[in-house]
Design an enzyme around this catalytic site. Structure first.
Site, PDB file in Angstrom:
ATOM      1  N   TYR A  27      77.726 150.013  54.977  1.00  0.00           N
ATOM      2  CA  TYR A  27      77.750 149.443  53.672  1.00  0.00           C
ATOM      3  C   TYR A  27      78.675 150.347  52.749  1.00  0.00           C
ATOM      4  O   TYR A  27      78.862 151.387  52.649  1.00  0.00           O
ATOM      5  CB  TYR A  27      76.386 148.945  53.028  1.00  0.00           C
ATOM      6  N   ASP A  77      57.610 160.431  49.978  1.00  0.00           N
ATOM      7  CA  ASP A  77      57.577 160.969  51.389  1.00  0.00           C
ATOM      8  C   ASP A  77      56.255 161.961  51.564  1.00  0.00           C
ATOM      9  O   ASP A  77      55.946 161.885  52.711  1.00  0.00           O
ATOM     10  CB  ASP A  77      58.934 161.679  51.855  1.00  0.00           C
ATOM     11  N   ARG A  90      73.112 158.032  46.945  1.00  0.00           N
ATOM     12  CA  ARG A  90      72.062 158.644  46.484  1.00  0.00           C
ATOM     13  C   ARG A  90      72.198 159.799  45.399  1.00  0.00           C
ATOM     14  O   ARG A  90      71.494 159.767  44.309  1.00  0.00           O
ATOM     15  CB  ARG A  90      71.454 159.643  47.765  1.00  0.00           C
ATOM     16  N   GLU A 104      61.091 172.326  41.077  1.00  0.00           N
ATOM     17  CA  GLU A 104      61.835 171.670  42.127  1.00  0.00           C
ATOM     18  C   GLU A 104      62.308 173.094  42.950  1.00  0.00           C
ATOM     19  O   GLU A 104      62.703 174.115  41.901  1.00  0.00           O
ATOM     20  CB  GLU A 104      63.139 171.007  41.697  1.00  0.00           C
TER      21      GLU A 104
HETATM   22  P1  FAD Z   1      62.530 163.919  49.062  1.00  0.00           P
HETATM   23  O1  FAD Z   1      63.716 163.333  48.852  1.00  0.00           O
HETATM   24  O2  FAD Z   1      62.292 164.794  50.213  1.00  0.00           O
HETATM   25  O3  FAD Z   1      62.524 164.936  47.765  1.00  0.00           O
HETATM   26  C1  FAD Z   1      61.570 166.008  47.870  1.00  0.00           C
HETATM   27  C2  FAD Z   1      61.990 167.275  46.891  1.00  0.00           C
HETATM   28  O4  FAD Z   1      60.878 168.094  46.727  1.00  0.00           O
HETATM   29  C3  FAD Z   1      63.164 167.746  47.207  1.00  0.00           C
HETATM   30  O5  FAD Z   1      64.027 167.783  46.154  1.00  0.00           O
HETATM   31  C4  FAD Z   1      62.740 169.160  47.967  1.00  0.00           C
HETATM   32  O6  FAD Z   1      63.772 170.234  47.518  1.00  0.00           O
HETATM   33  C5  FAD Z   1      61.556 169.261  47.075  1.00  0.00           C
HETATM   34  N1  FAD Z   1      60.657 170.350  47.347  1.00  0.00           N
HETATM   35  C6  FAD Z   1      60.155 170.228  48.683  1.00  0.00           C
HETATM   36  N2  FAD Z   1      59.417 171.320  49.019  1.00  0.00           N
HETATM   37  C7  FAD Z   1      59.152 171.980  47.835  1.00  0.00           C
HETATM   38  C8  FAD Z   1      58.045 172.916  47.113  1.00  0.00           C
HETATM   39  N3  FAD Z   1      57.493 173.546  48.143  1.00  0.00           N
HETATM   40  N4  FAD Z   1      58.297 173.174  46.045  1.00  0.00           N
HETATM   41  C9  FAD Z   1      59.041 172.577  44.908  1.00  0.00           C
HETATM   42  N5  FAD Z   1      60.085 171.656  45.593  1.00  0.00           N
HETATM   43  C10 FAD Z   1      59.830 171.188  46.907  1.00  0.00           C
HETATM   44  N6  FAD Z   1      64.992 154.925  51.788  1.00  0.00           N
HETATM   45  C11 FAD Z   1      65.217 153.752  51.019  1.00  0.00           C
HETATM   46  O7  FAD Z   1      64.649 153.287  50.351  1.00  0.00           O
HETATM   47  N7  FAD Z   1      66.511 153.030  51.484  1.00  0.00           N
HETATM   48  C12 FAD Z   1      67.239 153.413  52.468  1.00  0.00           C
HETATM   49  O8  FAD Z   1      68.279 152.652  52.680  1.00  0.00           O
HETATM   50  C13 FAD Z   1      66.929 154.294  53.195  1.00  0.00           C
HETATM   51  N8  FAD Z   1      67.722 155.113  54.297  1.00  0.00           N
HETATM   52  C14 FAD Z   1      67.479 156.244  54.804  1.00  0.00           C
HETATM   53  C15 FAD Z   1      68.372 156.609  55.803  1.00  0.00           C
HETATM   54  C16 FAD Z   1      67.935 157.776  56.500  1.00  0.00           C
HETATM   55  C17 FAD Z   1      68.887 158.257  57.801  1.00  0.00           C
HETATM   56  C18 FAD Z   1      66.810 158.568  56.218  1.00  0.00           C
HETATM   57  C19 FAD Z   1      66.330 159.807  57.073  1.00  0.00           C
HETATM   58  C20 FAD Z   1      65.984 158.076  55.184  1.00  0.00           C
HETATM   59  C21 FAD Z   1      66.291 156.912  54.459  1.00  0.00           C
HETATM   60  N9  FAD Z   1      65.495 156.501  53.354  1.00  0.00           N
HETATM   61  C22 FAD Z   1      65.773 155.273  52.697  1.00  0.00           C
HETATM   62  C23 FAD Z   1      64.185 157.125  53.135  1.00  0.00           C
HETATM   63  C24 FAD Z   1      64.555 158.192  51.735  1.00  0.00           C
HETATM   64  O9  FAD Z   1      65.571 159.001  51.899  1.00  0.00           O
HETATM   65  C25 FAD Z   1      63.477 158.934  51.350  1.00  0.00           C
HETATM   66  O10 FAD Z   1      61.831 157.952  51.774  1.00  0.00           O
HETATM   67  C26 FAD Z   1      63.227 159.397  50.093  1.00  0.00           C
HETATM   68  O11 FAD Z   1      64.278 160.050  49.645  1.00  0.00           O
HETATM   69  C27 FAD Z   1      61.834 160.231  49.720  1.00  0.00           C
HETATM   70  O12 FAD Z   1      62.156 160.768  48.484  1.00  0.00           O
HETATM   71  P2  FAD Z   1      60.934 161.893  47.877  1.00  0.00           P
HETATM   72  O13 FAD Z   1      61.292 162.196  46.625  1.00  0.00           O
HETATM   73  O14 FAD Z   1      59.683 161.488  48.130  1.00  0.00           O
HETATM   74  O15 FAD Z   1      61.213 163.190  49.162  1.00  0.00           O
END
Ligand code: FAD
Length: 401
Positions: free
Chosen positions: A225, A302, A111, A36
């Protein structure tokens, strides 16, 4: 079944997706090193809705009881008209029709609480090694291994395979898929959780109901909520900016937030001063890609399927990804084959949710006659009408090998 030779799998990114992927991979019998970039693991101070597809995934990952300790089980999902203040429609999450269709609960969680539960499970699993302060700058692979390089000058990490869970602006996706930058929707969110006791008067009635409230209005909406056993209240205000320009950050400002919500009903206007202004979140997504598996590197969360939040499914889909990844790595000894099987299982469904989220956003933000027709149509449905949402809340069945 545990494959004959446990693999060493690197996971890039320690968000909800990356931690869930690490846990699922370790539970399939493999060794994981998660890297991370941040100095400390963590999540932002806002809420997350977890539909039954997500609570099923959490159950499969063994962390549902930990998440449920602080999560709230809302009784209803309610759509209100943000201009008139009238209820448009609702879904009864405690109805017999809900439990007949979905074996798992609809939850809302902080979260930080979900992230902490996944982190604790990873820390407790002997197969997972966690490293912070490691920013992946690139990856190389050949027929037998993957090497991740880091900005901080740490030695490269060599593993049998790697999972890119590095989020919306994924560095690894950029290199592998080559579909440019994420698409800016010109919408922006202001969000955060506050002590529930601060919601007074009319607002406290909504907060006490523990329902998920969505106030839908022209090119804007407000979501509310409760979180953490009802001690906190989450508010997310979203609107489209008229001042978006590709090269500037000076759009979607607090002043525009006030302007856009000025015509809202009293309940929404009362709530607006309590919406957190600490930070603004421009909202991005991408068009779906088929390209999730690249030899020994797979995309997840994502990084694979960034979506707008209107179906509240981004993290839910990341959790589904993690479970599918664990299954695939438990079934195939060759990581490249496992990643192809994982991608085959996931990409169509995730793509449907990704494009569905855009459509649901459009429905939510209709104005004028469009909004009137939407309200009429939705009002004709009862609180047990789960047909339209059921495909989102139900993961595809696991294929029999
Ligand atoms: P991220 O949470 O972006 O995690 C990526 C991680 O990788 C981070 O810790 C970052 O620091 C790390 N990283 C990045 N680049 C590097 C690198 N080069 N090297 C090492 N580490 C790196 N989803 C739901 O299911 N329900 C909801 O109610 C919901 N509400 C939302 C409301 C809003 C306003 C938004 C914007 C989003 C919402 N989402 C919701 C979507 C959800 O937040 C994301 O889809 C989810 O958090 C994605 O998780 P992830 O682990 O794929 O990515």
């Amino acid at each position: 079944p545990v494959p004959p030779t446990p693999l060493h799998v690197a996971v890039a990114g320690g968000g909800i997706g990356g931690l869930a992927a690490a846990l699922a991979t370790a539970r399939a019998g493999h060794r994981v090193t998660l890297v991370e970039r941040a100095a400390r693991f963590g999540e932002i101070g806002a809420g997350l809705q977890l539909a039954p597809n997500a609570s099923l995934a959490l159950d499969e990952l063994g962390v549902l009881p930990a998440v449920r300790r602080t999560a709230v089980t809302p009784p209803r999902l309610v759509m209100m008209d943000a201009l008139t203040g009238d209820e448009v429609t609702s879904l009864d999450l405690r109805a017999a029709a809900y439990t007949a269709r979905f074996a798992h609960p609809y939850l809302v969680t902080h979260r930080t609480d979900l992230h902490a539960a996944l982190l604790a499970a990873c820390q407790e699993h002997p197969g997972v090694t966690l490293r912070t302060g490691h920013t992946v700058t690139g990856a190389e692979q050949d027929g037998s291994a993957v090497r991740l390089r880091f900005r901080e000058g740490h030695p490269a990490l060599t593993a049998d395979a790697a999972v890119a869970a590095d989020g919306l602006h994924s560095r690894l996706r950029r290199a592998l898929v080559g579909d440019g930058e994420p698409v800016c929707s010109r919408y922006v969110a202001f969000r955060g959780a506050l002590p529930a006791a601060r919601m007074s008067g009319r607002m406290s009635r909504h907060a006490a109901s523990e329902a998920v409230m969505v106030w839908a209005g022209p090119r804007m909406h407000l979501v509310q909520y409760p979180l953490r056993r009802g001690e906190l209240y989450n508010q997310v205000a979203v609107f489209e900016s008229d001042r978006w320009t590709p090269d500037s950050d000076d759009w979607g400002t607090e002043a525009e937030l006030e302007e856009r919500f000025a015509g809202a009903c009293e309940a929404v206007r009362d709530a607006l001063p309590l919406v957190s202004r600490d930070r603004r979140w421009p909202l991005y997504d991408r068009l779906p890609t088929d390209s999730w598996a690249h030899g020994r590197i797979a995309l997840l969360g994502d990084a694979a399927h960034p979506m707008l939040q209107y179906l509240a499914q981004g993290a839910c889909q990341a959790l589904e990804d993690a479970v599918a990844l664990g299954h695939a790595l438990g079934e195939h000894a060759d990581p490249a084959r496992a990643f192809t099987a994982y991608a085959d299982r996931r990409r169509e469904r995730a793509a449907r949710v990704q494009t569905g989220a855009r459509r649901f956003g459009e429905l939510c933000h209709l104005e004028g006659m469009g909004a009137t027709l939407r309200n009429m149509l939705l009002a004709s449905r009862g609180p047990e009408a789960f047909d339209d949402i059921s495909w989102v809340w139900t993961p595809a069945p696991v294929p029999v090998p």
